[in-house]
Motif scaffolding. Structure first.
Motif, PDB file in Angstrom:
ATOM      1  N   LEU A 131       0.851  -1.186   0.000  1.00 40.16           N
ATOM      2  CA  LEU A 131       0.000   0.000   0.000  1.00 40.16           C
ATOM      3  C   LEU A 131       0.883   1.232   0.000  1.00 40.16           C
ATOM      4  O   LEU A 131       1.884   1.284   0.716  1.00 40.16           O
ATOM      5  N   LYS A 132       0.483   2.205  -0.786  1.00 37.26           N
ATOM      6  CA  LYS A 132       1.314   3.413  -0.902  1.00 37.26           C
ATOM      7  C   LYS A 132       0.453   4.666  -0.858  1.00 37.26           C
ATOM      8  O   LYS A 132      -0.752   4.610  -1.088  1.00 37.26           O
ATOM      9  N   GLY A 133       1.119   5.794  -0.590  1.00 38.09           N
ATOM     10  CA  GLY A 133       0.517   7.123  -0.718  1.00 38.09           C
ATOM     11  C   GLY A 133      -0.823   7.281  -0.042  1.00 38.09           C
ATOM     12  O   GLY A 133      -0.995   6.937   1.129  1.00 38.09           O
ATOM     13  N   GLU A 134      -1.789   7.791  -0.793  1.00 43.90           N
ATOM     14  CA  GLU A 134      -3.109   8.122  -0.277  1.00 43.90           C
ATOM     15  C   GLU A 134      -3.809   6.887   0.300  1.00 43.90           C
ATOM     16  O   GLU A 134      -4.475   6.958   1.334  1.00 43.90           O
ATOM     17  N   ILE A 135      -3.638   5.742  -0.366  1.00 43.22           N
ATOM     18  CA  ILE A 135      -4.302   4.512   0.093  1.00 43.22           C
ATOM     19  C   ILE A 135      -3.725   4.063   1.428  1.00 43.22           C
ATOM     20  O   ILE A 135      -4.454   3.717   2.356  1.00 43.22           O
ATOM     21  N   LEU A 136      -2.411   4.130   1.559  1.00 51.48           N
ATOM     22  CA  LEU A 136      -1.770   3.758   2.822  1.00 51.48           C
ATOM     23  C   LEU A 136      -2.259   4.670   3.944  1.00 51.48           C
ATOM     24  O   LEU A 136      -2.592   4.197   5.035  1.00 51.48           O
ATOM     25  N   ARG A 137      -2.332   5.970   3.657  1.00 51.50           N
ATOM     26  CA  ARG A 137      -2.816   6.934   4.661  1.00 51.50           C
ATOM     27  C   ARG A 137      -4.245   6.597   5.072  1.00 51.50           C
ATOM     28  O   ARG A 137      -4.593   6.630   6.245  1.00 51.50           O
ATOM     29  N   VAL A 139      -5.769   3.666   4.947  1.00 52.09           N
ATOM     30  CA  VAL A 139      -5.804   2.416   5.719  1.00 52.09           C
ATOM     31  C   VAL A 139      -5.325   2.647   7.155  1.00 52.09           C
ATOM     32  O   VAL A 139      -5.931   2.155   8.111  1.00 52.09           O
ATOM     33  N   LEU A 140      -4.266   3.435   7.324  1.00 49.31           N
ATOM     34  CA  LEU A 140      -3.755   3.709   8.674  1.00 49.31           C
ATOM     35  C   LEU A 140      -4.784   4.473   9.496  1.00 49.31           C
ATOM     36  O   LEU A 140      -4.980   4.202  10.684  1.00 49.31           O
ATOM     37  N   GLU A 141      -5.463   5.414   8.877  1.00 49.87           N
ATOM     38  CA  GLU A 141      -6.483   6.209   9.556  1.00 49.87           C
ATOM     39  C   GLU A 141      -7.666   5.313   9.948  1.00 49.87           C
ATOM     40  O   GLU A 141      -8.208   5.424  11.051  1.00 49.87           O
ATOM     41  N   GLU A 142      -8.038   4.413   9.045  1.00 47.50           N
ATOM     42  CA  GLU A 142      -9.147   3.493   9.346  1.00 47.50           C
ATOM     43  C   GLU A 142      -8.767   2.550  10.500  1.00 47.50           C
ATOM     44  O   GLU A 142      -9.581   2.284  11.379  1.00 47.50           O
ATOM     45  N   ASN A 143      -7.534   2.059  10.490  1.00 48.90           N
ATOM     46  CA  ASN A 143      -7.071   1.178  11.570  1.00 48.90           C
ATOM     47  C   ASN A 143      -7.136   1.891  12.916  1.00 48.90           C
ATOM     48  O   ASN A 143      -7.537   1.317  13.931  1.00 48.90           O
ATOM     49  N   ARG A 144      -6.738   3.177  12.900  1.00 44.93           N
ATOM     50  CA  ARG A 144      -6.729   3.964  14.140  1.00 44.93           C
ATOM     51  C   ARG A 144      -8.163   4.104  14.679  1.00 44.93           C
ATOM     52  O   ARG A 144      -8.415   3.921  15.863  1.00 44.93           O
ATOM     53  N   LYS A 145      -9.093   4.384  13.763  1.00 42.44           N
ATOM     54  CA  LYS A 145     -10.500   4.567  14.141  1.00 42.44           C
ATOM     55  C   LYS A 145     -11.078   3.291  14.761  1.00 42.44           C
ATOM     56  O   LYS A 145     -11.792   3.323  15.765  1.00 42.44           O
ATOM     57  N   TYR A 217     -11.286   0.255   3.471  1.00 38.56           N
ATOM     58  CA  TYR A 217     -10.562  -0.070   2.237  1.00 38.56           C
ATOM     59  C   TYR A 217     -10.219  -1.563   2.148  1.00 38.56           C
ATOM     60  O   TYR A 217     -10.514  -2.217   1.157  1.00 38.56           O
ATOM     61  N   LEU A 218      -9.611  -2.101   3.208  1.00 36.17           N
ATOM     62  CA  LEU A 218      -9.188  -3.508   3.158  1.00 36.17           C
ATOM     63  C   LEU A 218     -10.308  -4.471   3.553  1.00 36.17           C
ATOM     64  O   LEU A 218     -10.438  -5.545   2.990  1.00 36.17           O
TER      65      LEU A 218
END
Ligand SMILES: [Zn+2]
Length: 293
Positions: A131-137, A139-145, A217-218
Motif C-alpha cells: 500500500l502506498k501514498g493516499e491509500i496507505l494513509r 488504511v492507517l487512519e481506518e485502523n486507528r478509528k 478499504y481492506l
C-alpha cells in the motif's frame, strides 16, 4: 507469653462434576475453564463464596475481568488471552470482600499453552500487497478509528451464554493463521473466514449494540457490535449492511449479507472477536458455553 495467633490456612482442591479445576477453602472457591487454555482463547472464571459479598474483583495478568452475578449463584466473568501472548503461567487474581470489608485475596496460576496456528504462503502481484501514498494513509487512519472502538468499555453486560456462528459454511481461513506474502511475514489472521455464497444472511453472534457500520478499504463493508464488558464482534467484507450505528441487536438478528467487499479474492465472512483488546478465536466463545445455558 503464650499469646500467639494461630492461623490455619487450608487450600483444598475439589474437582466439580464438570471436571474444572476448583481452588479455595471454605470461604472463596474459584474455578475456570477450559483447563487447557491456548493462545487466542477465552477463559470462563467462576467465583463462589460462603459469605455475603460486598465487592469482588478479578484480573488475568493485570487485565480486569468484569464480573456478573450468575443465575445459579456466585459470580462469573470471561477473560481473553491474545493470540500473540507468550505461552506460560498467567496470574489470575481474585479479591473478594465480605460485608465488613474484610478482604480475601488469592492469586492462581493459569497455564497458557501454545496455539495451534497454521502457516499460509501466498504469492500475489506486488501492487496487491503493498500500500502506498493516499491509500496507505487511508488504511492507517481506518485502523486507528477501529482500534479506538476496542478501548471503549461498556460497564454493562449485554451478551448472554448463547453465542452463535453468524453464518453457515466451511472455515476457509482459520484463526491465527500466519500469513507469509511474497516471502514477507504479515500480521496473523485475527478472525475466522467462513465461506458462504454472496447474499447469505449474517446474524449477530449475541445481543449488543452496533457501534460501527462503515466501508473500509481492506475490510470492505464492516460491522462491529459491542456486547458489553469489553467484548466486541466484527463482521467484514459484507455485500450489504442491514443495521446502523447505535442500533440494538439480538442474537441471530440479520445485520448484513455475505459479500466480497474490500480486498478479498471471493465472497466470505471474516468474523472476529476482541475481548478487553485481546484478539481471540470467536469459536472459543462458542466452546465456553456449548449448551447456551
Ligand atoms: Zn479473514
Amino acid at each position: 507469653m503464650r499469646g500467639f495467633i494461630r492461623i490455619v490456612l487450608w487450600w483444598v482442591c475439589v474437582f466439580s462434576l464438570l471436571a474444572v479445576p476448583c481452588y479455595g477453602g471454605g470461604v472463596v472457591t474459584v474455578s475456570w475453564s477450559p483447563q487447557e487454555l491456548r493462545q487466542g482463547e477465552a477463559l470462563y472464571v467462576e467465583i463462589k463464596t460462603e459469605m455475603e459479598v460486598s465487592s469482588a474483583e478479578a484480573d488475568l495478568d493485570g487485565t480486569p475481568i468484569f464480573l456478573y452475578k450468575r443465575d445459579g449463584g456466585g459470580l462469573a466473568g470471561i477473560a481473553g488471552v491474545d493470540m500473540a501472548a507468550s505461552p506460560g503461567l498467567r496470574p489470575l487474581r481474585v479479591l473478594v470482600k465480605d460485608l465488613e470489608g474484610k478482604p480475601f485475596e488469592k492469586v492462581f496460576q493459569v497455564k497458557v499453552h501454545k496455539g495451534k496456528f497454521g502457516v499460509q504462503r501466498l504469492t500475489l502481484p506486488k501492487e496487491m500487497v503493498e500500500l502506498k501514498g493516499e491509500i496507505l494513509r487511508r488504511v492507517l487512519e481506518e485502523n486507528r478509528k477501529v482500534k479506538e472502538i476496542f478501548v471503549t468499555l461498556r460497564h454493562e453486560k449485554l451478551w448472554h451464554n448463547s453465542f452463535i456462528k453468524p453464518v453457515d459454511g466451511p472455515i476457509t481461513g482459520t484463526f491465527g493463521l500466519r500469513r507469509i506474502l511474497n516471502d514477507r511475514p504479515r500480521s496473523p489472521h485475527s478472525g475466522v473466514d467462513i465461506a458462504a455464497p454472496s447474499g447469505s444472511q449474517v446474524g449477530s453472534c449475541n445481543d449488543g449494540v452496533v457501534v460501527f457500520a462503515q466501508e473500509l478499504y481492506l475490510c470492505g463493508k464492516t460491522i462491529i457490535i459491542d456486547h458489553g464488558f469489553g467484548l466486541y464482534s466484527m463482521y467484514m467484507h459484507l455485500a450489504e449492511m442491514r443495521v446502523k450505528e447505535g442500533e440494538e441487536v439480538r442474537v441471530g438478528d440479520v445485520i448484513g449479507l455475505v459479500g466480497a467487499t474490500g480486498r478479498v479474492t471471493g465472497p466470505h465472512l471474516h468474523w472476529g472477536v476482541r475481548l478487553m483488546g485481546a484478539r481471540i478465536d470467536p469459536f472459543s466463545l462458542l466452546r465456553l458455553f456449548p449448551q447456551g445455558d
